[in-house]
Structure formats: C-alpha cells, structure tokens
Design a protein around this motif. Structure first.
Motif, short mmCIF file in Angstrom:
data_model
loop_
_atom_site.label_atom_id
_atom_site.label_comp_id
_atom_site.label_asym_id
_atom_site.label_seq_id
_atom_site.Cartn_x
_atom_site.Cartn_y
_atom_site.Cartn_z
N GLY A 113 71.91 38.53 88.12
CA GLY A 113 71.60 39.77 88.66
C GLY A 113 71.16 40.76 87.48
N GLY A 114 70.69 42.10 87.98
CA GLY A 114 70.32 43.11 87.16
C GLY A 114 69.45 42.91 86.08
N LYS A 117 64.63 42.45 88.78
CA LYS A 117 63.69 41.62 89.56
C LYS A 117 63.12 42.71 90.71
CE LYS A 117 66.77 39.21 90.99
NZ LYS A 117 67.35 40.06 92.20
N THR A 119 62.74 45.94 90.40
CA THR A 119 61.84 46.75 89.79
C THR A 119 60.47 46.02 89.61
OG1 THR A 119 63.78 47.54 88.52
CG2 THR A 119 61.32 48.15 87.50
N MET A 150 63.68 52.36 95.95
CA MET A 150 62.65 52.32 94.85
C MET A 150 61.25 52.53 95.06
SD MET A 150 63.77 49.08 92.68
CE MET A 150 65.11 49.06 91.70
N PRO A 220 69.92 38.14 93.66
CA PRO A 220 70.26 37.56 92.38
C PRO A 220 71.07 36.17 92.78
CG PRO A 220 71.70 39.23 92.90
CD PRO A 220 70.84 39.25 93.93
N ASN A 272 61.55 40.76 81.03
CA ASN A 272 61.71 42.24 81.40
C ASN A 272 62.79 42.79 80.36
OD1 ASN A 272 61.59 44.63 82.45
ND2 ASN A 272 63.12 44.24 83.82
N ILE A 307 57.71 43.25 79.90
CA ILE A 307 57.75 44.65 80.03
C ILE A 307 58.83 45.30 79.36
CG2 ILE A 307 58.43 46.14 81.98
CD1 ILE A 307 56.21 44.17 82.93
N LEU A 309 61.30 47.97 77.59
CA LEU A 309 62.18 49.21 78.29
C LEU A 309 61.58 50.51 78.22
CD1 LEU A 309 65.64 47.95 76.83
CD2 LEU A 309 65.36 48.59 79.32
N PHE A 310 61.43 51.06 79.26
CA PHE A 310 61.15 52.62 79.31
C PHE A 310 61.73 53.29 80.37
CE2 PHE A 310 56.98 50.41 78.19
CZ PHE A 310 56.54 51.10 77.19
N ARG A 314 62.67 53.42 84.91
CA ARG A 314 64.07 53.60 85.57
C ARG A 314 63.91 54.74 86.42
NH1 ARG A 314 67.47 57.53 85.65
NH2 ARG A 314 67.37 57.60 83.31
#
Ligand SMILES: Nc1ncnc2c1ncn2[C@@H]1O[C@H](COP(=O)(O)OP(=O)(O)OP(=O)(O)O)[C@@H](O)[C@H]1O
Ligand SMILES: [Mg+2]
Length: 348
Positions: A113-114, A117, A119, A150, A220, A272, A307, A309-310, A314
């Motif tokens: 998880g986390g 996915k 996103t 989202m 997940p 990611n 991808i 981190l931006f 988020r």
C-alpha cells in the motif's frame, strides 16, 4: 478429510448456468481429485460457450474454496473445438467475460500500500483522455476508496430508465467507486461473495457506454481479495506500481506472481516517487533510484517509466484536480503523459 466424495458433494451446489440442475447430475464433471488440501476438478462442456465456461469455473472455485479443508483450487473447464472455442495458447479468461463497449480493461496494482497506485490510476486515466481516448476509471479499493476525492467527484451514480447505474464523470473520465456504494465513514466488512457480486455489478449493471480504456484501481496487496478480483474482472492486462527501494520491490514480485497466477499479462512496471527534484533543479533520490527499471529488466518486462516526487502531484490529488489536467506541460504532467503514451503504444 478432503475426499473426492466431498468435492463432488460440494460441486452439486453448482447449477449449470440458466438451469436448475446441478453440474454433477448433468454429467459434465469428468474428474475430481483431492490431495493434501488441493482440489483439482475437470469439467467438460458439450458446447463451446466461453461465457458459460467462465461462469462455471468461477462458481466451482467459489464453492470449493468455501470448504475449510481446501487450500488450493484448480478448476479446468474444457470446451469442444469448433466455432467459438478458444484458440489454443490464448488466455481463455481474457475472452470469456468480454464486456460489450469496453475495448480494454487494465488493472493498476502493487504489492503493497501507499506507493501511489491510486495517484497513478487517476493521472493515467486523465492522460489517456488527454491523448484522445474515451476513458473510465473503476475504483475497486474496498478498504479505502480514494479516487472520488482525487477526481473531484462528489455526486453518486444516477439510474437510467433501464435501471443501470450511470457513472458520474469529471475531467472527461467516467468513474465508478466502491465509495459510492458505502455510507459515510462506516467501516465495512466485506465478505468474499459480496466483493465478487459488487465487482460483477460494476461491469454488468453500469452503463459505461463505449470506452477505449477502463482502468481498474485494485486494493493494495496480493491477498485472496485481489486474486478473486483479478478473476472476476475480465482484465486485458496489469500495470504494477512500485517505489524504487528494494523493500517495495520484494513485494512487486508478489504482485507480478498474482497476475501470472490468473493469466493476466503484465503490461509493465512504473516506478513512482522515483526522486525528488528541488526547486533549484537538484535531484534527491529519497528512496534510491532505478529499482523499478532493474526489476523490469530482471523479469523481462516493459519498464513504463518513472514519476518523480512532486508536491503538485499530492496537491492535485487532495484537491481533485489531477496534475495532468491542470499542468499537462509541467514536468509532473509530462511524466504521466509519457507513461500513458507508452501504455497506449503497447496496447495497440
Ligand atoms: N509522485 C508523487 N509525488 C508526490 N506525492 C505523491 C506521489 N505519488 C503519490 N503521492 C502521494 O502519496 C500518497 C499515497 O498515494 P496513493 O493514495 O495514490 O497510494 P496508493 O498506493 O493508492 O495507496 P493505498 O495502498 O492506500 O491505496 C497520496 O497522498 C499521494 O498524493
Ligand atoms: Mg489507493
């Protein structure tokens, strides 16, 4: 004790689709064997009907799995060769449940998880839409459906005159979510058959219209729920999302194994949270880097892309405004669009 008698007795609870008679009395159960908690069943159909074959396989697996003595189930449904029969070597599952109007169904999964996915599901759906495709999103996360937030969708599905659910949409993408069917923040205890039923409804009682892509966000992990989802959902392929560090990659292999178990081709791996780009352009590799590509190479699979981190990714998720929609030309938007292009190319 798991015996052949017990297996046959259990299979008597399975009716031939459309009939009130059970499959054992129909005489199509050709073999039932038990050993060490494993149940193996062979069913031979007299007519080549892939839909019946798929329904039977699922019903038998479900009935056998309900036996406490059973740890492993293998059900083979043979069809006679002829028109409508599945050509040898082809994934029988992929064709059996084809839903009219849905050209391609792709699951997005991860071993844990986390990792981003949901996103990725949201931004890939919006990317494919941006590239001109007709796209739907199916949020199958039974534990914490996050896609409505989202996607910025608050309204629930409406009912059409023929009692089908019409999915709400935003950013040009249609959405169905487990979240629409739940009440507020009540925790839900899902039992296997309920999950299967709901998933089936998502395909047969929803008016999706004509879609080039339906992306499915799986919960997940790689437990029984995920496996049964993969078997219920007629998937054309799966995409695996991971973070770069080895800890996550160990579980990626489980994700891959899950798809392989249910004969779903793996379309590729996405890395990611690949690195963090500081405002001055410096690159900080928080979780290491390149693990996704290395794993894809090791497994002879397509690496679909990375991808970074931006903060915008988020924020976009929290505000229901995916970064691909608000900034298709920004670096995060481009990262998703490039992956969507690779995926689109791969699917032909
Ligand atoms: N590349 C990224 N850059 C910045 N934030 C990200 C990125 N990817 C994901 N996030 C953030 O990380 C959090 C977890 O992401 P997400 O919910 O998509 O993960 P998930 O794998 O679907 O989680 P779960 O297993 O709970 O379903 C979210 O707050 C999301 O906005
Ligand atoms: Mg999620």
């Amino acid at each position: 004790m798991l015996t052949q008698e017990l297996l046959l007795e259990t299979l008597k609870s399975v009716k031939y689709p459309g009939y009130s008679r059970d499959i054992v009395s129909f005489g199509i159960v050709k073999n039932a064997a038990a050993s060490n908690g494993a149940a193996s069943v062979l069913i031979e159909l007299t007519s080549a009907n892939p839909e019946v074959a798929a329904q039977l396989k699922q019903a038998c697996e479900q009935a056998l799995r309900a036996l406490p003595e059973v740890k492993l189930v293998h059900v083979e449904v043979k069809m006679p060769a002829g028109p409508g029969a599945t050509p040898a070597g082809q994934n029988a599952f992929a064709n059996q449940n084809k839903v009219p109007g849905l050209a391609r169904i792709i699951a997005v999964a991860s071993g844990k998880g986390g990792v981003g996915k949901s996103t990725c599901s949201v931004n890939l759906a919006c990317s494919l839409q941006h590239l001109g495709a007709r796209v739907g999103l199916l949020d199958c996360d039974i534990y914490g459906p996050s896609i409505p937030l989202m996607m910025g969708i608050k309204q629930r599905p409406t009912l059409s005159p023929d009692q089908k659910m019409i999915p709400p949409s935003n950013h040009g993408v249609k959405l169905m979510s487990m979240g629409f069917l739940l009440d507020g923040d009540q925790p839900v205890i899902w039992r296997g058959p309920m999950i299967t039923k709901t998933i089936q409804q998502f395909f047969h009682s929803v008016d999706w219209g004509q879609l080039d892509y339906l992306l499915v966000d799986l919960p997940p992990g790689t437990g029984d729920a995920q496996l049964s989802l993969c078997q219920t959902v007629p998937l054309d392929g799966g995409v695996i999302v991971t973070t770069p560090q080895e800890a996550s990659l160990g579980v990626v292999r489980k994700g891959i194994a899950m798809f392989e178990k249910v004969n779903v081709p793996i379309l590729g791996i996405i890395e990611n949270m690949s690195y963090f780009a500081t405002p001055t352009g410096e690159r900080v590799e928080i979780f290491g880097h390149g693990g996704g590509r290395a794993e894809a190479e090791r497994q002879h699979m397509t690496f679909l892309g990375e991808i970074p981190l931006f903060t915008e990714i988020r924020l976009g998720g929290d505000q229901g405004q995916p970064v691909v929609v608000t900034g298709p030309h920004t670096p995060p938007g481009q990262a998703f669009l490039r992956i969507a292009e690779a995926l689109h190319q791969k699917m032909g």
